[in-house]
Design a protein around this motif. Sequence first.
Motif, short mmCIF file in Angstrom:
data_model
loop_
_atom_site.label_atom_id
_atom_site.label_comp_id
_atom_site.label_asym_id
_atom_site.label_seq_id
_atom_site.Cartn_x
_atom_site.Cartn_y
_atom_site.Cartn_z
N THR A 90 0.83 -1.20 0.00
CA THR A 90 0.00 0.00 0.00
C THR A 90 0.87 1.25 0.00
O THR A 90 0.62 2.19 -0.75
CB THR A 90 -0.92 0.01 1.24
OG1 THR A 90 -1.75 -1.15 1.21
CG2 THR A 90 -1.79 1.25 1.28
N ASP A 91 1.90 1.25 0.84
CA ASP A 91 2.77 2.43 0.96
C ASP A 91 4.14 2.00 1.48
O ASP A 91 4.39 2.02 2.69
CB ASP A 91 2.13 3.45 1.92
CG ASP A 91 2.87 4.77 1.96
OD1 ASP A 91 3.98 4.89 1.38
OD2 ASP A 91 2.33 5.71 2.58
N PHE A 104 5.57 3.39 -5.55
CA PHE A 104 4.76 4.28 -4.73
C PHE A 104 3.54 3.62 -4.10
O PHE A 104 2.79 4.27 -3.39
CB PHE A 104 4.34 5.51 -5.54
CG PHE A 104 5.53 6.29 -6.01
CD1 PHE A 104 6.28 7.04 -5.12
CD2 PHE A 104 5.94 6.23 -7.33
CE1 PHE A 104 7.40 7.75 -5.54
CE2 PHE A 104 7.06 6.93 -7.76
CZ PHE A 104 7.78 7.69 -6.86
N GLY A 105 3.34 2.33 -4.34
CA GLY A 105 2.26 1.61 -3.70
C GLY A 105 1.06 1.37 -4.60
O GLY A 105 0.90 2.00 -5.64
N LYS A 107 -3.07 1.23 -4.60
CA LYS A 107 -4.24 1.69 -3.85
C LYS A 107 -5.39 0.69 -3.86
O LYS A 107 -6.21 0.67 -2.96
CB LYS A 107 -4.73 3.04 -4.39
CG LYS A 107 -3.66 4.13 -4.32
CD LYS A 107 -3.07 4.27 -2.93
CE LYS A 107 -1.88 5.20 -2.92
NZ LYS A 107 -0.92 4.91 -1.89
#
Length: 123
Positions: A90-91, A104-105, A107
């Motif tokens: 996710t992050d 950057f992940g 979502k």
Amino acid sequence: MIRWLGAVMLVVPTLAFAQGDNQIGERAFQRCYSCHSVTRGEKGLSGPNLAGLSARAIASDSDFDYSKAFRKFASSNPRWTPDLLDRFLTDPQAVVPGTDMGFFGLKKANERAAIVAYILGER
């Protein structure tokens, strides 16, 4: 696995994958293939090999030079769990501050769940 909790859908990564689910995970993992492999022994990519990830300690691929941030993270997180890997996907920067991973992940929870199950499950 998807569960409905009232009006909220909860996506729960499972490690038991049916053949069709495995194909979904493999497709979702395509965004990771430029840096990672799940083929045992494959080397030469910019990220560590992820084959057998569930059976080994974090940051333990001897063929990869992990960042200081990732080695520090591994010292307090011995193994990838589905939840930890989901949070990382996710992050990455929030979970491993200072990681060199240029990602950057994701979502979309369903994509993360498919990738987590694909990486940690048996193929």
